[in-house]
Write an enzyme that holds these catalytic residues in place. Structure first.
Site, mmCIF file in Angstrom:
data_model
loop_
_atom_site.group_PDB
_atom_site.id
_atom_site.type_symbol
_atom_site.label_atom_id
_atom_site.label_comp_id
_atom_site.label_asym_id
_atom_site.label_seq_id
_atom_site.Cartn_x
_atom_site.Cartn_y
_atom_site.Cartn_z
ATOM 1 N N ASP A 107 0.816 -1.215 0.000
ATOM 2 C CA ASP A 107 0.000 0.000 0.000
ATOM 3 C C ASP A 107 0.852 1.269 0.000
ATOM 4 O OD1 ASP A 107 -2.429 -1.333 -0.044
ATOM 5 O OD2 ASP A 107 -2.661 -1.322 2.143
ATOM 6 N N HIS B 263 0.227 -7.768 -0.680
ATOM 7 C CA HIS B 263 -1.037 -8.488 -0.610
ATOM 8 C C HIS B 263 -1.759 -8.444 -1.953
ATOM 9 C CE1 HIS B 263 -1.832 -4.342 0.753
ATOM 10 N NE2 HIS B 263 -3.040 -4.480 0.232
ATOM 11 N N ARG C 186 -11.227 -0.320 5.529
ATOM 12 C CA ARG C 186 -9.825 -0.380 5.926
ATOM 13 C C ARG C 186 -9.401 0.938 6.533
ATOM 14 N NH1 ARG C 186 -5.838 -0.006 1.162
ATOM 15 N NH2 ARG C 186 -6.028 2.199 1.735
#
Length: 312
Positions: A140, A288, A303
């Site tokens: 991320d 991920h 999230r």
């Protein structure tokens, strides 16, 4: 005339596999950093889900404030297992935010849809919903100068099948690179940019206003984890564009090799969601992959992400 055979090697023709690529065979699967003292957990039960990455935590109610001792044990579990799973928590958004804030300030992301608060990202998929970060290995927000420390994701609605998420251990990925490759990338730096990760589903008119807010940044190709000191591979398909100072073709070849490392099953854990489940992962040590294999069925997740440090 009959050819003579001088030894076993004479029976084989010259052949080799390509130097850049993934090869079959055993791998070094080291979960803990060298010199790390492994100790039992006293405040919860831990159930490993894979060899080096992923553990389910049992016996913790995340809706309640964490004691200092519990926060310490969960932090150690996060460093040792890299992603933690908590079943059937059903947290309200503010409870989810409160849990994540035990690890730092929460970040916002103006490029993604939000939920009830600006620091809650909401992924509402299925039907006519636009695709976003699915079916691609990534870490991320590496396009930020300070990428996220970690993230806490909760599934609020789960399709009847599919919609799993996988995480890959990028410390194991680094450990298993050939020595010649590690020598090339130790000390190297790479450029990260938000545009490659988002132009798959947003048009130029949506992205252009953010170019000044998120200029390209450089990070080490191999970062040292600030808490464990362990080396982790820190490039990803979504945001890493090239290796600084390297010829573009050479950079592309090397990055393709490095990107492939997340695809090795021995470095991965796969999680099948149920409503109310929580995953908390260390964004500094993992990649991920959200699997979009559920068609028009609905999948809703929220999230919150924790602001991180500058990689070194």
């Amino acid at each position: 005339m009959t050819a003579t055979v001088s030894g076993p090697a004479a029976l084989l023709r010259a052949a080799r596999t390509p130097e850049d690529g993934l090869h079959e065979g055993p791998r070094l699967l080291r979960r803990l950093p060298e010199g790390w003292e492994e100790r039992p957990y006293t405040l919860f039960d831990i159930v490993p889900q894979a060899r080096t990455i992923g553990a389910e935590i049992r016996g913790v109610d995340l809706s309640r404030p964490l004691t200092e001792a519990l926060r310490g044990e969960l932090d150690r579990a996060l460093l040792e297992w890299k992603v933690l799973f908590f079943r059937s928590q059903h947290l309200a958004p503010d409870q989810q935010r409160a849990f994540a804030r035990n690890w730092g300030e929460l970040e916002t992301n103006p490029l993604l849809a939000t939920g009830s608060r600006e620091d809650v990202v909401r992924f509402d998929k299925g039907g006519a919903a636009a695709p976003t970060f699915e079916n691609v290995w990534h870490t991320d927000v590496t396009f930020r100068e300070r990428p996220a420390l970690g993230a806490v994701l909760q599934l609020r609605e789960v399709p009847p099948f599919g919609g799993d998420t996988l995480w890959a251990d990028m410390a194991a990925a680094y450990d298993n690179l050939p020595r010649a490759v590690r020598d090339r990338i130790d000390g190297a730096r790479a450029v990260h940019d938000f545009i490659p990760g988002f132009d798959r589903f947003y048009g130029p008119e949506r992205l252009a206003p953010f170019q000044d807010l998120f200029p390209p940044v450089e990070h080490p190709v191999v970062r040292r984890h600030p808490d464990t000191g362990r080396r982790t591979l820190f490039v990803n398909t979504s945001f890493t564009t090239h290796i600084t100072g390297m010829d573009r073709d050479e950079s592309d070849r090397l990055l393709r090799l490095l990107f492939q490392q997340a695809h090795v099953p021995e470095y991965q854990v796969r999680f099948r969601w149920q409503p109310g489940d929580i995953a908390f992962w260390d964004n500094r040590a993992t990649q991920h992959y959200a699997v979009n294999d559920y068609g028009t069925r609905r999948r809703v997740a929220e999230r919150v992400a924790i602001t991180g440090d500058r990689p070194y």
